[in-house]
Design an enzyme around this catalytic site. Structure first.
Site, PDB file in Angstrom:
ATOM      1  N   SER A  12       0.841  -1.210   0.000  1.00  0.00           N
ATOM      2  CA  SER A  12       0.000   0.000   0.000  1.00  0.00           C
ATOM      3  C   SER A  12       0.876   1.260   0.000  1.00  0.00           C
ATOM      4  CB  SER A  12      -0.980  -0.003   1.178  1.00  0.00           C
ATOM      5  OG  SER A  12      -0.297   0.168   2.399  1.00  0.00           O
ATOM      6  N   ASN A  13       2.057   1.196   0.610  1.00  0.00           N
ATOM      7  CA  ASN A  13       2.963   2.350   0.550  1.00  0.00           C
ATOM      8  C   ASN A  13       3.548   2.528  -0.845  1.00  0.00           C
ATOM      9  OD1 ASN A  13       3.405   3.810   3.261  1.00  0.00           O
ATOM     10  ND2 ASN A  13       3.315   1.647   3.826  1.00  0.00           N
ATOM     11  N   MET A  89      10.617  -6.801   4.400  1.00  0.00           N
ATOM     12  CA  MET A  89      10.872  -7.401   5.705  1.00  0.00           C
ATOM     13  C   MET A  89      12.190  -8.178   5.758  1.00  0.00           C
ATOM     14  SD  MET A  89       8.594  -6.158   7.471  1.00  0.00           S
ATOM     15  CE  MET A  89       6.905  -5.607   7.621  1.00  0.00           C
ATOM     16  N   ARG A  90      13.224  -7.535   5.276  1.00  0.00           N
ATOM     17  CA  ARG A  90      14.534  -8.156   5.268  1.00  0.00           C
ATOM     18  C   ARG A  90      15.561  -7.078   5.615  1.00  0.00           C
ATOM     19  NH1 ARG A  90      15.692 -13.036   3.455  1.00  0.00           N
ATOM     20  NH2 ARG A  90      13.652 -13.679   2.743  1.00  0.00           N
ATOM     21  N   HIS A 108       8.586   3.067   8.941  1.00  0.00           N
ATOM     22  CA  HIS A 108       8.342   2.151  10.059  1.00  0.00           C
ATOM     23  C   HIS A 108       7.073   2.585  10.797  1.00  0.00           C
ATOM     24  CE1 HIS A 108       9.305  -0.870  12.988  1.00  0.00           C
ATOM     25  NE2 HIS A 108       9.013   0.006  13.929  1.00  0.00           N
TER      26      HIS A 108
HETATM   27  C1  GAR Z   1       3.965  -0.679   6.722  1.00  0.00           C
HETATM   28  O1  GAR Z   1       3.124  -0.414   7.819  1.00  0.00           O
HETATM   29  C2  GAR Z   1       5.401  -0.392   7.064  1.00  0.00           C
HETATM   30  O2  GAR Z   1       5.546   0.684   7.946  1.00  0.00           O
HETATM   31  C3  GAR Z   1       5.806  -1.693   7.737  1.00  0.00           C
HETATM   32  O3  GAR Z   1       5.216  -2.675   6.940  1.00  0.00           O
HETATM   33  C4  GAR Z   1       3.988  -2.189   6.420  1.00  0.00           C
HETATM   34  C5  GAR Z   1       3.921  -2.484   4.961  1.00  0.00           C
HETATM   35  O4  GAR Z   1       2.652  -2.193   4.445  1.00  0.00           O
HETATM   36  N1  GAR Z   1       7.227  -1.826   7.794  1.00  0.00           N
HETATM   37  C6  GAR Z   1       7.878  -2.348   8.835  1.00  0.00           C
HETATM   38  O5  GAR Z   1       7.322  -2.815   9.816  1.00  0.00           O
HETATM   39  C7  GAR Z   1       9.394  -2.303   8.732  1.00  0.00           C
HETATM   40  N2  GAR Z   1      10.007  -2.618   9.943  1.00  0.00           N
HETATM   41  P1  GAR Z   1       2.435  -2.084   2.877  1.00  0.00           P
HETATM   42  O6  GAR Z   1       3.027  -3.348   2.255  1.00  0.00           O
HETATM   43  O7  GAR Z   1       0.939  -2.049   2.720  1.00  0.00           O
HETATM   44  O8  GAR Z   1       3.104  -0.840   2.393  1.00  0.00           O
END
Ligand code: GAR
Length: 200
Positions: A12-13, A89-90, A108
């Site tokens: 989504s980001n 997530m790596r 984050h």
């Molecule tokens: C987001 O909330 C991001 O902040 C988090 O994963 C999600 C991904 O959402 N990242 C972490 O926790 C990194 N440590 P998305 O795939 O919908 O963008």
């Protein structure tokens, strides 16, 4: 500026970055989406948006170095200048970070240095904090530890569940990440030690 977005999941980001770019918030070419999970929805998003994606599984390589070397090969091919980790997530190796020093951003779902790791939202709920938030930061060799670019607080209500808090956090993320990218592209981020000064 040529951007690569790294994802592992929903993306989504990644979508918010594409949308902001299309709306003209910043001038960039989102040239590549790198994904370590072939089942991630971000792969479908890239396809729908006509953005080249490069899916690569860690298990196909005998070492992290070889895995990253293959990614770097792809980044070089595309002449990538900025890497945006968006739910990737790596942990990137020190060698990788060194190659793109000051050119890797991460988002984050907590106010770092609180609640580092992969469960920032759940950990904040479980801890019972009244305020959590979102952080966009430069990536260094350690997990969720690089210099902070932007942060925004999100209140945790007594009635919040992990799902309702996640919804609030994501809507802040989708605004904050494009803004940090805009500042980076405009050359407004000046790194002084661990501090990021935002130039007027
Ligand atoms: C987001 O909330 C991001 O902040 C988090 O994963 C999600 C991904 O959402 N990242 C972490 O926790 C990194 N440590 P998305 O795939 O919908 O963008």
């Amino acid at each position: 500026m040529k951007i690569a977005v790294f994802c592992s999941g929903n993306g989504s980001n990644f979508q918010a970055i594409i949308d902001a770019c299309r709306k003209g918030l910043f001038k960039a070419d989102i040239s590549l989406m790198v994904c370590d999970n072939p089942n991630a929805f971000s792969v479908k998003r890239a396809e729908k948006e006509g953005i080249k994606s490069f899916t690569i599984e860690r298990k196909a390589f005998s070492s992290a170095e070889e895995f990253e070397a293959r990614i770097i090969e792809e980044l070089k091919k595309e002449r990538i200048e900025l890497i945006c980790l968006a739910g990737y997530m790596r942990i990137l190796s020190a060698g990788f970070v060194e190659k793109y020093k000051g050119r890797i951003l991460n988002i984050h779902p907590a106010l770092l240095p609180s609640f580092k790791g992969t469960h920032g939202i759940k950990d904040a709920i479980d801890h019972g904090v009244k305020t959590t938030g979102v952080t966009v930061h430069f990536v260094d060799e350690e997990m969720d530890s690089g210099p902070v670019i932007l942060q925004e607080a999100v209140k945790v209500e007594e009635t919040d569940t992990e799902a309702s808090l996640a919804e609030k956090i994501h809507s802040v993320e989708h605004r904050l990440y494009p803004e940090a990218i805009r500042l980076f592209i405009k050359g407004k981020l000046k790194l002084i030690g661990r501090r990021v000064k935002i130039l007027p």
